[in-house]
Design an enzyme around this catalytic site. Structure first.
Site, PDB file in Angstrom:
ATOM      1  CG  ASP A  29      -2.059   0.945   1.146  1.00 16.65           C
ATOM      2  OD1 ASP A  29      -2.276   1.517   0.057  1.00 16.65           O
ATOM      3  OD2 ASP A  29      -2.758   1.132   2.159  1.00 16.65           O
ATOM      4  CG  HIS A  46      -0.056   1.844  -9.473  1.00 13.74           C
ATOM      5  ND1 HIS A  46      -0.275   1.550  -8.153  1.00 13.74           N
ATOM      6  CD2 HIS A  46      -1.172   2.507  -9.896  1.00 13.74           C
ATOM      7  CE1 HIS A  46      -1.472   2.005  -7.777  1.00 13.74           C
ATOM      8  NE2 HIS A  46      -2.034   2.599  -8.820  1.00 13.74           N
ATOM      9  CG  LEU A 140       9.908 -16.948  -3.393  1.00 14.67           C
ATOM     10  CD1 LEU A 140       9.872 -16.950  -1.858  1.00 14.67           C
ATOM     11  CD2 LEU A 140      10.217 -15.531  -3.891  1.00 14.67           C
TER      12      LEU A 140
HETATM   13  C1  FPP Z   1      -1.943   0.182  -3.263  1.00 14.58           C
HETATM   14  O1  FPP Z   1      -1.459   1.510  -3.297  1.00 14.58           O
HETATM   15  C2  FPP Z   1      -1.384  -0.573  -4.377  1.00 14.58           C
HETATM   16  C3  FPP Z   1      -2.127  -1.128  -5.380  1.00 14.58           C
HETATM   17  C4  FPP Z   1      -3.592  -1.055  -5.454  1.00 14.58           C
HETATM   18  C5  FPP Z   1      -1.495  -1.812  -6.503  1.00 14.58           C
HETATM   19  C6  FPP Z   1      -0.318  -2.675  -6.170  1.00 14.58           C
HETATM   20  C7  FPP Z   1       0.394  -2.997  -7.418  1.00 14.58           C
HETATM   21  C8  FPP Z   1       1.719  -3.010  -7.578  1.00 14.58           C
HETATM   22  C9  FPP Z   1       2.682  -2.800  -6.488  1.00 14.58           C
HETATM   23  C10 FPP Z   1       2.341  -3.218  -8.907  1.00 14.58           C
HETATM   24  C11 FPP Z   1       2.048  -4.509  -9.599  1.00 14.58           C
HETATM   25  C12 FPP Z   1       2.322  -5.739  -8.801  1.00 14.58           C
HETATM   26  C13 FPP Z   1       2.971  -6.834  -9.265  1.00 14.58           C
HETATM   27  C14 FPP Z   1       2.982  -8.085  -8.470  1.00 14.58           C
HETATM   28  C15 FPP Z   1       3.668  -6.848 -10.552  1.00 14.58           C
HETATM   29  P1  FPP Z   1      -2.514   2.677  -3.484  1.00 14.58           P
HETATM   30  O2  FPP Z   1      -2.613   2.970  -4.919  1.00 14.58           O
HETATM   31  O3  FPP Z   1      -3.795   2.314  -2.821  1.00 14.58           O
HETATM   32  O4  FPP Z   1      -1.782   3.830  -2.706  1.00 14.58           O
HETATM   33  P2  FPP Z   1      -2.457   5.001  -1.861  1.00 14.58           P
HETATM   34  O5  FPP Z   1      -3.202   4.345  -0.725  1.00 14.58           O
HETATM   35  O6  FPP Z   1      -1.273   5.795  -1.399  1.00 14.58           O
HETATM   36  O7  FPP Z   1      -3.347   5.754  -2.780  1.00 14.58           O
END
Ligand code: FPP
Length: 251
Positions: A29, A46, A140
């Site tokens: 997050d 992202h 892994l």
């Molecule tokens: C939450 O941060 C994150 C996500 C909803 C997306 C997670 C995806 C990735 C890390 C990239 C792709 C993953 C892989 C496995 C290749 P948020 O956008 O909710 O952040 P915020 O709370 O600060 O708005």
């Protein structure tokens, strides 16, 4: 068998002896806040999050963790603006298409849980190809949760059991936790020992609710794009200081 597999056995034995988790699950997050702080679009957050994924996989391998489960897209994330959903879908497709070979070289077995088909045929096909290619690897186990929601998973297992009971295949009175767990998407996986959420939020957000019944929870302030080896090792060290009782009395 990929090169460099032998040292992981030693790392794993050391991990067990040192009170290391076998399975680490992470709610990644803070990508959006990381991007906002830099006046960048959320998509840049992202993309930086993918780099943190790479670092975390390396750290998990090095430390002898056997299972790493990453919450990449929740069933609730479909409610985000269409442009962000499209960005995330493209990023996931790119990751599956271009990084599977490297995961394979590293001896990583990739598995996807959740409703992958909702992303469309490209991701369904890439995911199947990646799982096939890496299916025999043992260094892994990397589990990526895509369009995943724990309540939906639990409901699907309950439906399955109810249907089997209605068909006379199972006796409800004989059902225990193991029979229920065997109908979850995580059936042959160990439960998470350590569940980390980054960015300072303190919620489980519908992630592995059944499986995390006895997981140690760790909430860290680091935003996901800033997460890496040092943060992963600090989390393992914190886990080593916890006293796990599984509901029993202290020893
Ligand atoms: C939450 O941060 C994150 C996500 C909803 C997306 C997670 C995806 C990735 C890390 C990239 C792709 C993953 C892989 C496995 C290749 P948020 O956008 O909710 O952040 P915020 O709370 O600060 O708005």
């Amino acid at each position: 068998m990929p090169d460099g597999v032998a040292p992981v056995e030693a790392a794993r034995a050391g991990a067990a002896a040192a009170g290391r988790p076998r399975h680490v699950a992470i709610i990644m997050d803070g990508n959006g806040r990381w991007a906002s702080a830099r006046r960048l679009p959320r998509a840049a957050g992202h993309r930086a999050g993918v780099k943190a994924v790479r670092r975390t996989i390396e750290a998990a391998i090095t430390s002898g963790v056997e299972w790493l489960t990453l919450y990449a897209f929740s069933s609730e994330n479909w409610g985000r603006p269409a442009e962000e959903v499209a960005d995330l879908t493209a990023l996931l497709k790119h990751y599956l298409r271009h990084e599977t070979a490297e995961l394979h070289r590293e001896g990583v077995r990739l598995r996807i849980i959740g409703d992958r088909d909702r992303f469309g045929p490209d991701i369904t096909a890439e995911a199947a190809r990646a799982e096939r290619l890496t299916g025999a690897n043992t260094r892994l186990n990397l589990v990526v949760a895509l369009s995943y929601g724990a309540r939906a998973e639990i409901l699907a297992a309950a439906r399955r059991l109810a249907a089997e009971a209605a068909a006379g295949g199972v006796d409800p009175a004989s059902l225990g936790e193991a029979e229920f767990a065997a109908r979850l998407t995580t059936a042959d996986m160990p439960d998470p020992d350590l569940l980390i959420r980054t960015s300072g939020e303190r919620r489980l957000s519908n992630f592995l609710l059944w499986q995390s019944a006895y997981a140690e929870l760790l909430f860290v302030d680091t935003l996901w794009p800033d997460f890496g080896t040092a943060e992963f090792e600090a989390a393992l060290a914190e886990f080593g200081r916890r006293e796990r009782r599984f509901g029993g009395r202290p020893g």
